[in-house]
Design an enzyme around this catalytic site. Structure first.
Site, PDB file in Angstrom:
ATOM      1  N   ASP A 135      63.516  28.549  38.744  1.00 22.77           N
ATOM      2  CA  ASP A 135      62.753  29.410  39.114  1.00 22.77           C
ATOM      3  C   ASP A 135      63.522  30.794  39.014  1.00 22.77           C
ATOM      4  O   ASP A 135      64.496  30.731  39.301  1.00 22.77           O
ATOM      5  CB  ASP A 135      62.144  29.197  40.455  1.00 22.77           C
ATOM      6  CG  ASP A 135      61.316  30.271  41.191  1.00 22.77           C
ATOM      7  OD1 ASP A 135      60.340  30.792  40.331  1.00 22.77           O
ATOM      8  OD2 ASP A 135      61.433  30.680  42.170  1.00 22.77           O
ATOM      9  N   ASP A 177      62.422  34.170  40.800  1.00 20.71           N
ATOM     10  CA  ASP A 177      62.406  35.126  42.205  1.00 20.71           C
ATOM     11  C   ASP A 177      62.863  34.173  43.278  1.00 20.71           C
ATOM     12  O   ASP A 177      62.207  33.176  43.665  1.00 20.71           O
ATOM     13  CB  ASP A 177      61.133  35.696  42.256  1.00 20.71           C
ATOM     14  CG  ASP A 177      60.657  36.503  41.262  1.00 20.71           C
ATOM     15  OD1 ASP A 177      60.964  37.824  41.482  1.00 20.71           O
ATOM     16  OD2 ASP A 177      59.929  36.177  40.352  1.00 20.71           O
ATOM     17  N   ASP A 229      62.334  27.602  44.828  1.00 28.47           N
ATOM     18  CA  ASP A 229      62.316  27.825  46.372  1.00 28.47           C
ATOM     19  C   ASP A 229      60.994  27.892  46.913  1.00 28.47           C
ATOM     20  O   ASP A 229      60.642  28.540  48.061  1.00 28.47           O
ATOM     21  CB  ASP A 229      63.017  29.193  46.490  1.00 28.47           C
ATOM     22  CG  ASP A 229      62.329  30.234  46.075  1.00 28.47           C
ATOM     23  OD1 ASP A 229      61.420  30.202  44.875  1.00 28.47           O
ATOM     24  OD2 ASP A 229      62.303  31.499  46.709  1.00 28.47           O
TER      25      ASP A 229
END
Length: 215
Positions: free
Chosen positions: A9, A11, A167
């Site tokens: 991922d 961000d 996250d």
């Protein structure tokens, strides 16, 4: 089974992009407004634009000026990308190690592809990521598995030989739906105790823990 590729991922996982998003929100707030709460922006960043506009500007989809403000926000953000965004501490060293091991890596994010590409360029990583799949690359985005499966096709590697690192709970759901292991990170935009409840195949306290997991 030893992974043959690692997908990240963007961000919160690969980089801390929230500061530039906060700057874009501040550009749309009335003059003299207090700064946006950095922690609330961090948490909203994990969810996406809807959450950012809610936290920073009090806007909800369906409001009269929502779409125009959303477009203005994204335009400001595109202009500001690279102002304060940085790789998470230790992440560049991990990417170096993956490349030393001949393990290709790529990005699967819900950020629009053109913006994600600008982030990678600002970080000097454009030529190193072997694939980039954004939130608008396909008709469906995470937590649907399509973006991860598309990345596997781009890498010409089967899903079971890929590993996804994220996250957000949706990252882990997408990984499992795609048939690949999913690792949650405790250094992203979710609280570490929250990340530990997602049913991930492992929890990374620091980026370097990924290398230990691979070993």
């Amino acid at each position: 089974m030893t992974p043959k590729a690692v997908l990240f991922d963007l961000d919160g996982t690969l980089a801390n992009t929230a500061p530039d998003l906060a700057l874009a929100l501040m550009a749309l707030r009335p003059p003299g407004s207090p700064p946006v709460d950095p922690e609330r922006v961090r948490r909203a960043t994990a969810v996406g634009t809807v959450a950012l506009l809610r936290e920073g500007l009090g806007l909800e989809p369906g409001m009269a000026d929502y779409e125009a403000t959303r477009a203005a926000f994204l335009a400001h953000y595109q202009r500001l990308i690279g102002t304060a965004t940085e790789p998470n501490a230790g992440m560049i060293e991990v990417l170096d190690a993956l490349e030393t091991r001949d393990l290709p890596w790529g990005i699967v994010t819900n950020k629009p592809e053109r913006l994600a590409a600008r982030v990678l360029a600002a970080l000097g990583l454009s030529g190193r990521a072997r694939c980039l799949v954004g939130g608008d690359t396909l008709a469906r985005r995470k937590p649907h598995p399509d973006p991860l499966l598309h990345a596997c096709r781009l890498l010409q590697i089967t899903p079971e030989h890929c590993l996804y690192v994220g996250d957000d709970q949706g990252d882990i759901e997408a990984a499992h739906a795609a048939g690949m292991p999913g690792l949650a990170v405790a250094f992203g935009y979710a609280a570490p105790d929250e990340a530990g409840r997602w049913g991930a195949d492992g929890l990374l306290i620091t980026p370097a823990d990924l290398l230990a997991f691979l070993d």
